[in-house]
Scaffold this active site. Sequence first.
Site, PDB file in Angstrom:
ATOM      1  CG  HIS A 361     -32.683-117.560 -16.704  1.00  0.00           C
ATOM      2  ND1 HIS A 361     -34.021-117.809 -16.530  1.00  0.00           N
ATOM      3  CD2 HIS A 361     -32.622-116.311 -17.239  1.00  0.00           C
ATOM      4  CE1 HIS A 361     -34.722-116.781 -16.960  1.00  0.00           C
ATOM      5  NE2 HIS A 361     -33.896-115.855 -17.389  1.00  0.00           N
ATOM      6  CE  LYS A 442     -48.029 -96.357  -9.726  1.00  0.00           C
ATOM      7  NZ  LYS A 442     -48.634 -97.110  -8.599  1.00  0.00           N
ATOM      8  CE  LYS A 443     -46.885 -86.319  -7.231  1.00  0.00           C
ATOM      9  NZ  LYS A 443     -46.071 -85.292  -6.527  1.00  0.00           N
ATOM     10  CG  PHE A 444     -45.109 -87.659 -15.721  1.00  0.00           C
ATOM     11  CD1 PHE A 444     -45.259 -86.355 -15.261  1.00  0.00           C
ATOM     12  CD2 PHE A 444     -43.829 -88.202 -15.787  1.00  0.00           C
ATOM     13  CE1 PHE A 444     -44.152 -85.607 -14.888  1.00  0.00           C
ATOM     14  CE2 PHE A 444     -42.712 -87.458 -15.416  1.00  0.00           C
ATOM     15  CZ  PHE A 444     -42.879 -86.158 -14.958  1.00  0.00           C
ATOM     16  CE  LYS A 445     -54.165 -87.599 -14.425  1.00  0.00           C
ATOM     17  NZ  LYS A 445     -55.385 -86.868 -14.858  1.00  0.00           N
ATOM     18  CE1 TYR A 471     -37.065-111.809 -25.170  1.00  0.00           C
ATOM     19  CE2 TYR A 471     -36.536-110.660 -23.142  1.00  0.00           C
ATOM     20  CZ  TYR A 471     -37.036-111.771 -23.794  1.00  0.00           C
ATOM     21  OH  TYR A 471     -37.495-112.832 -23.057  1.00  0.00           O
ATOM     22  CB  SER A 473     -38.745-110.705 -20.236  1.00  0.00           C
ATOM     23  OG  SER A 473     -39.245-111.999 -20.049  1.00  0.00           O
ATOM     24  CB  THR A 484     -40.806-115.061 -20.971  1.00  0.00           C
ATOM     25  OG1 THR A 484     -39.922-115.870 -21.760  1.00  0.00           O
ATOM     26  CG2 THR A 484     -40.375-115.084 -19.513  1.00  0.00           C
ATOM     27  CD  GLN A 573     -40.383-102.904 -13.342  1.00  0.00           C
ATOM     28  OE1 GLN A 573     -40.767-102.566 -12.236  1.00  0.00           O
ATOM     29  NE2 GLN A 573     -41.091-102.665 -14.433  1.00  0.00           N
TER      30      GLN A 573
END
Length: 648
Positions: A361, A442-445, A471, A473, A484, A573
């Site tokens: 890393h 996404k349907k839940f917006k 945390y 990032s 970051t 993610q």
Amino acid sequence: MLLRATGAALLATSTPRQALRYSTSSLKSSPLARIAPSAAFTRKMHSLTPSAPGKPLYSAQQSLPKLPVAPLVETAEKYLRTLKPILSDVDYSRSEKIVKDFIKPGGQGEQLHARLEERKKSEGTSWLYEWWNDYAYMSYRDPVVINVSYFFVFKDEIRKEWKAPAKRAAALITGALEFKQKVVGEELQPETAKGGPLSMDQFQWMFNACRIPKKPSDTTAVADPQKNSHVIVIRKNQFFNLDTRHPDGRQLSTAELERQIQAIYQQAGDVKDPAVGALTSENRDTWTEVRDQMLQSPRNRASLETIESAAFVVCLDDSSPVTRDESSRACWHGDGRNRFFDKPLQFIVFENGKAGFLGEHSMMDATPTSMMCEYICKGLDRNTINHGTQNSDSLSTPRKLPFDVSNLEAPIKTAEKNFDALIARHDLRVQAFYGYGKDLIKKFKMSPDAYVQMAIQLAHYKMFGVCKPTYESAQTRKFGFGRTETCRSVSVESVEWVKAMENSTVPIAQKVDLGKKAVGAHIKYMNDCVEGKGVDRLWLGLKLALKPHEPVPEFFKDPAFDYSKHWFLSTSQISSEYYEGYGWGEVVPNGFGIAYMVKERSLHFNVAALNEMRPDRMHHFLGEALRDMQVVFESGLATSAPPPKAKL
């Protein structure tokens, strides 16, 4: 590469344990200048200007703005908002007074902030870059495996003819070499976010690079990628030098690489060599001492230089992981022997054809390497990788690297013992949730990333009955040499929402409303981070700006200062439809490392922690939280839907 955005926020990988502690210890010179004293490493830091007209990789680099120094007062106000949900009223009042004293006109905060502004003007990279690389990574002395390294598990190859391990390894090598040529030839298009280019400086450390152990702080070595066309293949703890080019400069085809891999399988046989690679899993000071001893032997020196200057490493493991948990652990750490953990790029191929990647890393976050891995996996899947056509009968047999291990028996045994003990203390669980994915969120917006962050908060609350510092990032690559910033996921809004979710007396409509507010608060904080206006990097800079003789301000001594960055949950993610796993270790002993992927129709979580933290239960509560959230937010869809039209 599938980078997921929260509003304008690009997400990146988590930070190692060292970055959790703000230290005033003396800082060394930049690791960029500390190239290993070896003839094999002659390349200096890239100028990051195009080497010729029309070369796109670094075309926007010089036009990128510098990383800003976040405003002091605004950051202090934001910091206090992050303390509110995690402190008692008494502790918060105490911290509030300390913060206000620190930022008062003419006070220590203003003086330190002014120093950072001056540093910003004088640094060619950014005010944070050299400090961060050294402090967060190079001076970190615990083993890189578990603590710093991260992994991807690739989706299984479904074509039977490509599933044999030698063929899969050869195909991955071809794909990686194709990507290498795009990087070295500067043909890769710069990544963008919201239409703007991102800093591509990390790509210069991708190929032919290696972390070199040194006291008191490690170095980075980069060999000339044009002159070093070899890769290292490890099998049965044995290291083989595989040149990927013919004497006339032509690259080996995938078929030729497959034959070379088969030859390595045959050479390696069934007997394992002493595990020289296990030494790279040791404490960095210990590995420094052993490596210095090894360099006294011309044979060992030559072999180490060949490994360290290689384009990348391919590990041919003799295990056959089946489940997601098994595959993730095998890529995360394996048996600790058939690896060289200092290399930033290690591709791993198992006996049953499964494959993955392990990254070191220090000089690169996971976004550049994920871009590479996604390019390879997608290219192989869609058959856009050029495999070549030649199949020469006159290939030189890959050469096994010799090691003089006469004085290494004890250090290797100690390294193996320490590694096995470290791994035995850890558990890893993969929550592959197929109830829904990005499509329904996404349907839940809602922002899919912010939604998943709230799921993690709810799962933690279900398990422990309390919300603790978290945390996530955030990527700051819209600025030159940006890496970051920390998005603090716990907010007043998120705490109110998780408590409501676990309270059966709260109306479901109110839970929907509170959930939307929690997601909105997270998006706002993440967007600030992407703009260089988070909390944690400024606080780090202010503390590092202190001079040795100066007293440490009460602000940095406040217990809330350390507690608020004790990351009980370290999250991040990276999403790809070509990955079956992605993760790293926890960053504090009483915490979790939770990496996640947001796919179109599924959500994947990698939960890593010490055994006593019960990752198996966190795995369970994540699934429970996602199901509870579906019930709540689908009810919101039903109530907000327009009335049906009359048929007549």
